[in-house]
Enzyme design. Sequence first.
Site, PDB file in Angstrom:
ATOM      1  N   CYS A   1      43.656  27.053  49.463  1.00 27.27           N
ATOM      2  CA  CYS A   1      44.204  28.215  49.011  1.00 27.27           C
ATOM      3  C   CYS A   1      45.837  28.207  49.262  1.00 27.27           C
ATOM      4  CB  CYS A   1      43.620  29.508  49.420  1.00 27.27           C
ATOM      5  SG  CYS A   1      44.068  31.085  48.983  1.00 27.27           S
TER       6      CYS A   1
ATOM      7  N   HIS B   1      37.126  31.488  42.826  1.00 26.22           N
ATOM      8  CA  HIS B   1      38.226  31.601  43.828  1.00 26.22           C
ATOM      9  C   HIS B   1      39.153  32.602  43.454  1.00 26.22           C
ATOM     10  CE1 HIS B   1      40.801  29.875  47.302  1.00 26.22           C
ATOM     11  NE2 HIS B   1      41.460  30.738  46.634  1.00 26.22           N
ATOM     12  N   GLU B   2      39.833  32.645  42.134  1.00 24.22           N
ATOM     13  CA  GLU B   2      40.724  33.405  41.796  1.00 24.22           C
ATOM     14  C   GLU B   2      40.184  34.942  41.527  1.00 24.22           C
ATOM     15  OE1 GLU B   2      43.748  32.566  42.064  1.00 24.22           O
ATOM     16  OE2 GLU B   2      43.102  30.360  42.388  1.00 24.22           O
TER      17      GLU B   2
END
Length: 185
Positions: free
Chosen positions: A107, A149-150
């Site tokens: 990340c 994830h986003e």
Amino acid sequence: MILPIIKYGHPVLRAKGKEVAAADARIRELAADMLETMHAANGIGLAAQQVGAPLQLTVLDISQVEDRPSSLRLNGVKVDPAEVMPLVLINPTIRLNEEVCAGNEGCLSFPDITADIDRAVSVEVDAETLEGEKLRIEASGLLARALQHEVDHLNGILFIDRMSSVVKASLSSRLKRLQKETLKG
Ligand code: ZN
């Protein structure tokens, strides 16, 4: 314009993104800056929270990753994921399919930290484009992982929240150090 990327420890990363009412000039400029920032950092995804704007807006581009395949249907039509990158998604909602697999994740808000994380193998995402069109994305592989994830970021959820307790414990001193550096500014 390349924007500074907000690092772990800053409270904006925990903010749930506000719905974007309209893709006006300000949103289009922010999306363009986010794409430039993501590409400059060699990232495959960036959420608005990561540049300090808690909004339902994220950008993705998996086209440069060659060793982790993705598949994609866009509005029901199978397409080559690389050909429709980058993606700018507004107000995305996600449905996770049941099958789960572990995969390595990093990340941009956590420099040099990666870990294996369980995620759904495939997902469906409904979102809007900058042009105000509705988009139905059915993805698997790396793109499915990046979307999860986003969309997590847009809800104030970070990848450390998805790590097993053992993995997270093994990273705890590095996370504390990063948090401290961020708060120092
Ligand atoms: Zn992230």
